[in-house]
Design a protein around this motif. Sequence first.
Motif, short mmCIF file in Angstrom:
data_model
loop_
_atom_site.label_atom_id
_atom_site.label_comp_id
_atom_site.label_asym_id
_atom_site.label_seq_id
_atom_site.Cartn_x
_atom_site.Cartn_y
_atom_site.Cartn_z
N SER A 183 -4.66 -3.45 2.70
CA SER A 183 -3.86 -4.68 2.84
C SER A 183 -2.91 -4.60 4.02
O SER A 183 -2.52 -5.63 4.58
CB SER A 183 -3.09 -4.98 1.56
OG SER A 183 -3.99 -5.43 0.59
N CYS A 210 1.18 2.46 -3.45
CA CYS A 210 0.04 2.20 -4.34
C CYS A 210 -0.45 3.48 -5.02
O CYS A 210 -0.94 4.39 -4.37
CB CYS A 210 -1.11 1.54 -3.56
SG CYS A 210 -2.53 1.22 -4.61
N CYS A 234 -9.30 2.28 -3.88
CA CYS A 234 -8.68 1.06 -3.35
C CYS A 234 -9.49 -0.14 -3.83
O CYS A 234 -10.72 -0.05 -3.98
CB CYS A 234 -8.66 1.10 -1.83
SG CYS A 234 -8.00 -0.38 -1.03
N LEU A 235 -8.80 -1.24 -4.07
CA LEU A 235 -9.47 -2.48 -4.49
C LEU A 235 -10.47 -2.95 -3.44
O LEU A 235 -11.42 -3.67 -3.73
CB LEU A 235 -8.37 -3.54 -4.69
CG LEU A 235 -8.70 -4.92 -5.18
CD1 LEU A 235 -9.53 -4.89 -6.45
CD2 LEU A 235 -7.42 -5.69 -5.44
N CYS A 293 0.82 -1.22 0.00
CA CYS A 293 0.00 0.00 0.00
C CYS A 293 0.85 1.27 0.00
O CYS A 293 0.43 2.29 -0.53
CB CYS A 293 -0.91 0.04 1.22
SG CYS A 293 -2.02 -1.37 1.34
#
Length: 334
Positions: free
Chosen positions: A314, A262, A276-277, A259
Amino acid sequence: MILTDTLNRPLRDLRISVTDRCNFRCTYCMPKEIFGSDYQFLERSQILTFEEITRLARIFVRHGVRKIRLTGGEPLVRRDLHRLVSMLSAMPDLDLTLTTNGSLLAKQAQALKDAGLKRVTVSLDSLDDKIFKAMNDADFPVEKVLEAMDAASRVGLGPIKVNMVVKRGLNESSILPMARYFREKGYILRFIEYMDVGHTNGWRMDDVVSAAEIIKMIDAEMPLEPLDPNYRGEVAERWRYKDGSGELGVIASVTQAFCNTCNRARISAEGKLYTCLFAIHGHDFRDLMRGGATDDEISQKIARVWGTRDDRYSELRSENTIDLPKVEMSHIGG
Ligand code: SAM
Ligand code: SF4
Ligand code: SF4
């Protein structure tokens, strides 16, 4: 104007989902029990048109985006996708790629290449038909995906990258055969740790085969050494075969969160921006555009959303986060 978020991460990478539909039902992504015949997919009028996608993409590029990946659902089920590719590839200095399950790629590869697509990533979880069919749950054979990769390679959409999600108890036995086969082929295989995306795949930590375990297994037969990343924020950790016969990657999103670098935003098929996923909410751009917003207004909203971004799911993942509501992978494309 380069944007950075609250953790000083720039916006560089954009994934655009062009459809929420797919002709596979991968058990880790769109399990049949949920995505069955009565599942309500988006109507055509609800998804962004190619013109809307291109307009948004241009504004993102002005904000520093250098790489766009088209995804889905399965992007190649969207009719005339090559038209969108040619609209996007008209933008200079943009790395334009696509992730696909390969089922419809052989037929479309030449048109996509001609439209300006640079490379493709093809997902394949096993070379064993029985295992692959159990995972895609659509009775789709391995051979057709391999043919599609070769077709894409022939028209110049290489070097082909191959994504393999590894799930314990399902396809660990495919790790070595996949590594051997794609080393020989010269395609770059990337192993992806099975993730707790969405809330439908029944994820458990025990099902994750860690990147470290995968590397150890391959290294024992085909010695490996680490490679430097191609650029800051690259999600795949690179390894090369010591005998010089190629490279592979591992995407350790669960066991080694990345992260802190990211730089990726995602736009869903219905035009929502996710930072964010694992985000719960997206930020609407479709109704904004359809309501007559100017490019400046859209640009300001992107800056606002990215400027307040603090996602690092994450890094915070725990038993307590697994049941949090999240967007489905098939909506934002991984
Ligand atoms: N349909 C295309 C495909 O399968 O390549 C594009 C969309 S798919 C959502 C993008 C990538 O996400 C694929 O490589 C897929 O294997 C991966 N993926 C889907 N669900 C996942 C999960 N639960 N954990 C890890 N990767 C996942
Ligand atoms: Fe479809 Fe890709 Fe999800 Fe599999 S991983 S169900 S091919 S969107
Ligand atoms: Fe980026 Fe979110 Fe994944 Fe962290 S969890 S790497 S912030 S998408």
